[in-house]
Scaffold this motif. Structure first.
Motif, PDB file in Angstrom:
ATOM      1  N   ASP A  13       8.110  -6.290   5.182  1.00  0.00           N
ATOM      2  CA  ASP A  13       7.563  -5.844   3.902  1.00  0.00           C
ATOM      3  C   ASP A  13       8.478  -6.291   2.757  1.00  0.00           C
ATOM      4  O   ASP A  13       8.022  -6.836   1.740  1.00  0.00           O
ATOM      5  CB  ASP A  13       7.446  -4.313   3.921  1.00  0.00           C
ATOM      6  CG  ASP A  13       6.596  -3.775   2.772  1.00  0.00           C
ATOM      7  OD1 ASP A  13       6.030  -4.582   1.999  1.00  0.00           O
ATOM      8  OD2 ASP A  13       6.485  -2.546   2.646  1.00  0.00           O
ATOM      9  N   LEU A  17       7.663  -9.054  -0.311  1.00  0.00           N
ATOM     10  CA  LEU A  17       7.838  -8.728  -1.733  1.00  0.00           C
ATOM     11  C   LEU A  17       8.754  -9.747  -2.413  1.00  0.00           C
ATOM     12  O   LEU A  17       8.497 -10.162  -3.556  1.00  0.00           O
ATOM     13  CB  LEU A  17       8.414  -7.317  -1.880  1.00  0.00           C
ATOM     14  CG  LEU A  17       7.438  -6.168  -1.587  1.00  0.00           C
ATOM     15  CD1 LEU A  17       8.185  -4.851  -1.443  1.00  0.00           C
ATOM     16  CD2 LEU A  17       6.377  -6.059  -2.699  1.00  0.00           C
ATOM     17  N   GLN A  20       6.803 -12.931  -2.908  1.00  0.00           N
ATOM     18  CA  GLN A  20       5.870 -12.758  -4.026  1.00  0.00           C
ATOM     19  C   GLN A  20       6.600 -12.954  -5.353  1.00  0.00           C
ATOM     20  O   GLN A  20       6.094 -13.657  -6.254  1.00  0.00           O
ATOM     21  CB  GLN A  20       5.248 -11.363  -3.977  1.00  0.00           C
ATOM     22  CG  GLN A  20       4.207 -11.122  -5.063  1.00  0.00           C
ATOM     23  CD  GLN A  20       3.722  -9.680  -5.076  1.00  0.00           C
ATOM     24  OE1 GLN A  20       4.516  -8.751  -4.918  1.00  0.00           O
ATOM     25  NE2 GLN A  20       2.423  -9.497  -5.249  1.00  0.00           N
ATOM     26  N   GLN A  57      -6.796  -3.294  10.534  1.00  0.00           N
ATOM     27  CA  GLN A  57      -6.842  -3.503   9.085  1.00  0.00           C
ATOM     28  C   GLN A  57      -5.689  -4.394   8.622  1.00  0.00           C
ATOM     29  O   GLN A  57      -5.864  -5.269   7.772  1.00  0.00           O
ATOM     30  CB  GLN A  57      -6.781  -2.154   8.343  1.00  0.00           C
ATOM     31  CG  GLN A  57      -7.976  -1.260   8.594  1.00  0.00           C
ATOM     32  CD  GLN A  57      -7.774  -0.316   9.774  1.00  0.00           C
ATOM     33  OE1 GLN A  57      -7.080  -0.658  10.740  1.00  0.00           O
ATOM     34  NE2 GLN A  57      -8.375   0.855   9.694  1.00  0.00           N
ATOM     35  N   ALA A  61      -5.861  -8.168   6.934  1.00  0.00           N
ATOM     36  CA  ALA A  61      -5.237  -8.470   5.635  1.00  0.00           C
ATOM     37  C   ALA A  61      -4.277  -9.652   5.761  1.00  0.00           C
ATOM     38  O   ALA A  61      -4.229 -10.525   4.885  1.00  0.00           O
ATOM     39  CB  ALA A  61      -4.501  -7.232   5.116  1.00  0.00           C
ATOM     40  N   ALA A 112      -2.007  -8.647  -2.532  1.00  0.00           N
ATOM     41  CA  ALA A 112      -1.872  -7.247  -2.962  1.00  0.00           C
ATOM     42  C   ALA A 112      -2.382  -6.292  -1.882  1.00  0.00           C
ATOM     43  O   ALA A 112      -1.759  -5.259  -1.587  1.00  0.00           O
ATOM     44  CB  ALA A 112      -2.643  -7.033  -4.267  1.00  0.00           C
ATOM     45  N   SER A 113      -3.510  -6.646  -1.271  1.00  0.00           N
ATOM     46  CA  SER A 113      -4.071  -5.811  -0.207  1.00  0.00           C
ATOM     47  C   SER A 113      -3.143  -5.750   1.004  1.00  0.00           C
ATOM     48  O   SER A 113      -2.913  -4.679   1.576  1.00  0.00           O
ATOM     49  CB  SER A 113      -5.443  -6.363   0.205  1.00  0.00           C
ATOM     50  OG  SER A 113      -5.988  -5.615   1.275  1.00  0.00           O
ATOM     51  N   LEU A 115       0.116  -6.167   1.089  1.00  0.00           N
ATOM     52  CA  LEU A 115       1.310  -5.377   0.772  1.00  0.00           C
ATOM     53  C   LEU A 115       1.002  -3.877   0.769  1.00  0.00           C
ATOM     54  O   LEU A 115       1.816  -3.065   1.238  1.00  0.00           O
ATOM     55  CB  LEU A 115       1.879  -5.815  -0.580  1.00  0.00           C
ATOM     56  CG  LEU A 115       2.569  -7.190  -0.578  1.00  0.00           C
ATOM     57  CD1 LEU A 115       2.808  -7.667  -2.006  1.00  0.00           C
ATOM     58  CD2 LEU A 115       3.878  -7.142   0.202  1.00  0.00           C
ATOM     59  N   MET A 116      -0.163  -3.505   0.267  1.00  0.00           N
ATOM     60  CA  MET A 116      -0.546  -2.090   0.227  1.00  0.00           C
ATOM     61  C   MET A 116      -0.709  -1.530   1.642  1.00  0.00           C
ATOM     62  O   MET A 116      -0.205  -0.450   1.971  1.00  0.00           O
ATOM     63  CB  MET A 116      -1.846  -1.923  -0.562  1.00  0.00           C
ATOM     64  CG  MET A 116      -2.328  -0.486  -0.671  1.00  0.00           C
ATOM     65  SD  MET A 116      -3.896  -0.362  -1.566  1.00  0.00           S
ATOM     66  CE  MET A 116      -5.008  -1.124  -0.371  1.00  0.00           C
ATOM     67  N   ILE A 117      -1.405  -2.273   2.511  1.00  0.00           N
ATOM     68  CA  ILE A 117      -1.652  -1.802   3.880  1.00  0.00           C
ATOM     69  C   ILE A 117      -0.352  -1.804   4.685  1.00  0.00           C
ATOM     70  O   ILE A 117      -0.080  -0.883   5.461  1.00  0.00           O
ATOM     71  CB  ILE A 117      -2.723  -2.676   4.557  1.00  0.00           C
ATOM     72  CG1 ILE A 117      -4.062  -2.536   3.817  1.00  0.00           C
ATOM     73  CG2 ILE A 117      -2.902  -2.289   6.019  1.00  0.00           C
ATOM     74  CD1 ILE A 117      -5.118  -3.543   4.240  1.00  0.00           C
ATOM     75  N   ASP A 119       2.644  -1.406   3.547  1.00  0.00           N
ATOM     76  CA  ASP A 119       3.491  -0.309   3.069  1.00  0.00           C
ATOM     77  C   ASP A 119       3.151   1.003   3.787  1.00  0.00           C
ATOM     78  O   ASP A 119       4.038   1.826   4.044  1.00  0.00           O
ATOM     79  CB  ASP A 119       3.312  -0.155   1.556  1.00  0.00           C
ATOM     80  CG  ASP A 119       4.236   0.905   0.980  1.00  0.00           C
ATOM     81  OD1 ASP A 119       5.466   0.765   1.115  1.00  0.00           O
ATOM     82  OD2 ASP A 119       3.726   1.895   0.413  1.00  0.00           O
ATOM     83  N   ALA A 120       1.875   1.181   4.123  1.00  0.00           N
ATOM     84  CA  ALA A 120       1.443   2.424   4.780  1.00  0.00           C
ATOM     85  C   ALA A 120       1.600   2.378   6.299  1.00  0.00           C
ATOM     86  O   ALA A 120       1.552   3.424   6.965  1.00  0.00           O
ATOM     87  CB  ALA A 120      -0.024   2.700   4.430  1.00  0.00           C
TER      88      ALA A 120
END
Length: 253
Positions: A13, A17, A20, A57, A61, A112-113, A115-117, A119-120
């Motif tokens: 992760d 970042l 990016q 998921q 991504a 963006a998607s 990184l969001m998934i 992160d969780a």
């Protein structure tokens, strides 16, 4: 095992970042390559975990980012080749396109998607652990890695083997070893042979792909003869390296 898995996810992760940020700032020419390598490592980490909550998921991504960036990385590699081989105008046309693409890729919905998934995802792993879904996780991963090796075995010994498929299978096995080194049960010379085979097939793939591009992009015509010769040479080299992989790492040849 689970603690190491969570730590690995978090490190990937952080790397994504950083990639990016490098793409946004256009600070170096390796940012896109590093982004793709990190995504590939993530996918290799996830492949043996299929069936667990959140994995599907996250895999989807990561795949979307891979699909988005593939043509741009191909263009980037081609531009570098053209620069090195006295085709500056053709190279500059593609580099100008890349200059616009880098910040667009950094700001893409796909990244963006992901990184969001991502992160969780550690929270999904911990929840799965609490629910008892990660019992015997090492055995599960080991079994899946073994299946990848068996698929490569079958493809390698198929007389009508497809180099594109072999390249993909070799990548999967190699990055699987890197994702789970503590579960590596392959023959000792396997990693070195896999790396050599991936490199040889990569050279072949570049020539094959550039020749296909030259049919559509007229400014590549001066390179066609070189690529045709390179394709033949790369095929021979790839066959030699694959034979060494077969002889040294499999029980039958």
């Amino acid at each position: 095992m689970i603690d190491r898995l969570v730590a690995h996810v978090l490190s990937l992760d952080v790397r994504l970042l950083a990639c990016q940020a490098r793409l946004t700032a256009r600070t170096d020419p390796e940012a896109l390559h590093d982004l793709r390598t990190t995504v590939r490592r993530l996918r290799s980490l996830l492949r043996p975990l299929r069936g667990l909550p959140g994995v599907e998921q996250l895999e989807a991504a990561a795949s979307a980012v891979g699909d988005l960036t593939t043509p741009w990385r191909d263009r980037e590699v081609l531009a570098a080749y053209l620069l090195e081989h006295d085709q500056p105008e053709a190279a500059q046309r593609r580099l100008a396109q890349m200059d616009e693409a880098y910040p667009a890729l950094a700001a893409s919905a796909e990244l963006a998607s992901l990184l969001m998934i991502l992160d969780a995802f550690p929270r999904f792993l911990r929840a799965s652990q609490r629910q008892g879904l990660l019992k015997d996780l090492d055995k599960r991963i080991e079994k899946r890695l073994g299946k990848q090796w068996q698929k490569l075995d079958a493809a390698l010994h198929d007389p009508a083997h497809d180099r594109h498929r072999l390249r993909l299978l070799i990548k999967r096995v190699r990055y699987g070893i890197e994702a789970y080194p503590e579960l590596d049960r392959l023959p000792k010379p396997a990693y070195k042979r896999l790396k050599s085979a991936q490199g040889a097939l990569g050279d072949w793939h570049d020539c094959w792909q550039w020749l296909a591009r030259a049919e559509q992009e007229a400014d590549l015509q001066p390179c066609v003869a070189t690529w045709q010769a390179g394709l033949i040479k790369a095929e021979l080299k790839a066959d030699q390296v694959l034979e060494k992989l077969s002889v040294t790492c499999f029980k039958h040849s």
